[in-house]
Design an enzyme around this catalytic site. Sequence first.
Site, PDB file in Angstrom:
ATOM      1  N   ASN A 150     -25.445  25.822   9.010  1.00 27.18           N
ATOM      2  CA  ASN A 150     -24.767  26.077   7.751  1.00 27.18           C
ATOM      3  C   ASN A 150     -23.278  25.769   7.869  1.00 27.18           C
ATOM      4  OD1 ASN A 150     -24.363  27.041   5.074  1.00 27.18           O
ATOM      5  ND2 ASN A 150     -25.930  28.589   5.392  1.00 27.18           N
ATOM      6  N   HIS A 182     -12.125  32.727  30.470  1.00 23.73           N
ATOM      7  CA  HIS A 182     -11.135  32.515  31.521  1.00 23.73           C
ATOM      8  C   HIS A 182     -11.410  33.485  32.661  1.00 23.73           C
ATOM      9  CE1 HIS A 182      -8.303  30.040  29.131  1.00 23.73           C
ATOM     10  NE2 HIS A 182      -8.806  30.722  28.124  1.00 23.73           N
ATOM     11  N   THR A 198     -22.981  39.618  23.451  1.00 26.36           N
ATOM     12  CA  THR A 198     -22.281  39.553  24.733  1.00 26.36           C
ATOM     13  C   THR A 198     -23.227  39.395  25.911  1.00 26.36           C
ATOM     14  OG1 THR A 198     -22.319  41.959  24.975  1.00 26.36           O
ATOM     15  CG2 THR A 198     -20.398  40.997  23.861  1.00 26.36           C
TER      16      THR A 198
END
Length: 173
Positions: free
Chosen positions: A63, A93, A143
């Site tokens: 989308n 990082h 996560t």
Amino acid sequence: MGFSQSLYRKLIVNGLAAWPAVPSRVRARLYRWGGIDVQTTFLSARCYFSGNRVTIGERSFVNGGCYFENHGAITIGRGVSLGMEVMLCASTHELGGPDQRAGKPIGLPIRIEDGCWIGTRAVILPGVTIGAGCVVAAGAVVTRDCAPHGLYAGTPAKRVRDLPSEKTAEAVG
């Protein structure tokens, strides 16, 4: 990739292909010319790709306004639907010292397996695999890996419900 190739990719992929007036089939061709492995034509406008380490499987739908930050590879399976403005962030990082906490950049792959539906403005973080048949709710922040056939919601996303799989559907029917 040399400067002229990088500029060309940026102009084609994030310029011309992102333009709303470009038909979806043409957009798919432009992405392929830019080095993105696109196996579908269900591609909306205004998407951004930071690089070409992206694979989008057959019958998948992307989308408008999706963001592919792919210092690590991003693989999207078959029949996946991405809602508006989904963000796929395949880099992070190393933790730096007190003078600069964002240390050396590292890429970690993202994998979304077949049949998933990722809701509007969900964020998928580096190194995550979303198992086949999952639904990720709008606004969720993923996560960690998601086991197949589950509904995940929240920040951070947690499994809130099991979803039928082919095996459970056959047993019920």
